[in-house]
Design an enzyme around this catalytic site. Structure first.
Site, PDB file in Angstrom:
ATOM      1  N   GLY A  98     -43.145  40.409 -25.516  1.00 25.76           N
ATOM      2  CA  GLY A  98     -42.772  41.537 -24.677  1.00 25.76           C
ATOM      3  C   GLY A  98     -41.929  42.527 -25.451  1.00 25.76           C
ATOM      4  N   CYS A  99     -41.241  43.389 -24.734  1.00 22.56           N
ATOM      5  CA  CYS A  99     -40.410  44.419 -25.368  1.00 22.56           C
ATOM      6  C   CYS A  99     -39.386  43.783 -26.306  1.00 22.56           C
ATOM      7  CB  CYS A  99     -39.707  45.238 -24.290  1.00 22.56           C
ATOM      8  SG  CYS A  99     -38.619  46.522 -24.959  1.00 22.56           S
ATOM      9  N   PHE A 100     -39.325  44.283 -27.535  1.00 18.94           N
ATOM     10  CA  PHE A 100     -38.407  43.666 -28.498  1.00 18.94           C
ATOM     11  C   PHE A 100     -36.940  43.902 -28.159  1.00 18.94           C
ATOM     12  CE2 PHE A 100     -40.054  47.289 -31.481  1.00 18.94           C
ATOM     13  CZ  PHE A 100     -39.423  48.253 -30.720  1.00 18.94           C
ATOM     14  N   TRP A 101     -36.657  44.796 -27.230  1.00 21.58           N
ATOM     15  CA  TRP A 101     -35.276  44.977 -26.795  1.00 21.58           C
ATOM     16  C   TRP A 101     -34.701  43.683 -26.230  1.00 21.58           C
ATOM     17  CZ3 TRP A 101     -35.807  50.124 -23.553  1.00 21.58           C
ATOM     18  CH2 TRP A 101     -36.020  51.196 -24.429  1.00 21.58           C
TER      19      TRP A 101
END
Length: 264
Positions: A98-101
């Site tokens: 998913g989002c690397f954040w």
């Protein structure tokens, strides 16, 4: 001065005492030397090496280059705890979930984690941008590269943690992050990593945790392109926004688990 720095880059790259991960960062800076302003290249290199420099874990010659050429300070001695012989070889783990954040903070506090970088991998485009990856151009996914000391933290433990913070039954994204660039993938660097990843995936499939098939891919690692500076350590730069995103992600994860348990 700039010619002197470039010569030092070449010498450090050729130095057999330079660790592989350090050498990769130095080669990247050298290759960009004619494409960007030198100040920008050196600033990015300083930012990349900073976590290891602050922990005193750069090899001696790279350590000196960091402080004298990138920081413009007097030569410093490494007076922190001495490096163990085994620490001369770090390993890498690359995970897409998913989002690397949201994929940095879960690993960042573990002893043995040296550095984590957000970036793009798995596609065909060279040096992709965030917008290109988001649009699907080049086929890259958002991922994190974890540099770790295997004498303190095992690859198996990282894979276990990865499965804990992702949804391995969702092939089309992760939680609120939808699209092929958010699909779950473990990128393995060698046969040992591949074997461990497959074992942990099989163990999860045979457990009672999920009723849906485990679809996380296990693929050979390839070029990893670091994301723009604004995406690095996002949870530290934007703590309030990160907490909101993490809260939603955790809620969806609990809901997905509850929904699958109801199918039993």
């Amino acid at each position: 001065m700039e010619e002197q720095r470039l010569n030092q880059l070449y010498n450090l790259i050729l130095n057999p005492g330079t660790r592989q991960w350090e050498r990769e960062q130095l080669i990247q800076a050298k290759n960009q030397w004619d494409e960007q302003s030198q100040a920008t290249i050196l600033a990015q290199l300083e930012y990349t090496l900073r976590p290891l420099a602050l922990r005193g874990t750069l090899t001696p010659d790279v350590h000196d280059f960091y402080f004298t050429q990138l920081r413009g300070e007097q030569k410093k001695t490494i007076d922190s705890k001495p490096l163990k012989e085994s620490s001369s070889v770090y390993e890498e783990a690359i995970f897409a979930g998913g989002c690397f954040w949201c994929m940095v903070e879960p690993f960042d506090t573990y002893p043995g984690v040296i550095n984590i970088r957000s970036g793009y991998t798995g596609g065909t485009t060279t040096r992709p941008t965030y917008d290109q990856v988001l649009s699907g151009e080049g086929g890259h996914v958002e991922a994190v590269k974890i540099i770790f000391d295997p004498t303190q933290l095992s690859y198996r433990k990282l894979v276990e943690l990865y499965f804990d913070v992702t949804d391995p039954t969702d092939a089309f994204g992760q939680f609120q992050d939808r699209g092929p660039h958010y699909q779950p993938v473990i990128y393995v660097a060698n046969l040992t990593q591949e074997g461990i990843a497959k074992e942990e995936k099989a163990k999860l499939a045979n457990s009672s945790r999920y009723t849906n098939p485990i679809v996380t891919k296990i693929l050979p690692s390839g070029p990893f392109y670091e994301a723009e500076a604004m995406h690095q350590d996002f949870y530290k730069k934007e703590p309030k926004r990160y907490r909101q995103i993490k809260r939603t992600r955790n809620q969806l994860q609990r809901f997905n688990l509850w929904r699958q348990k109801r199918k039993r």
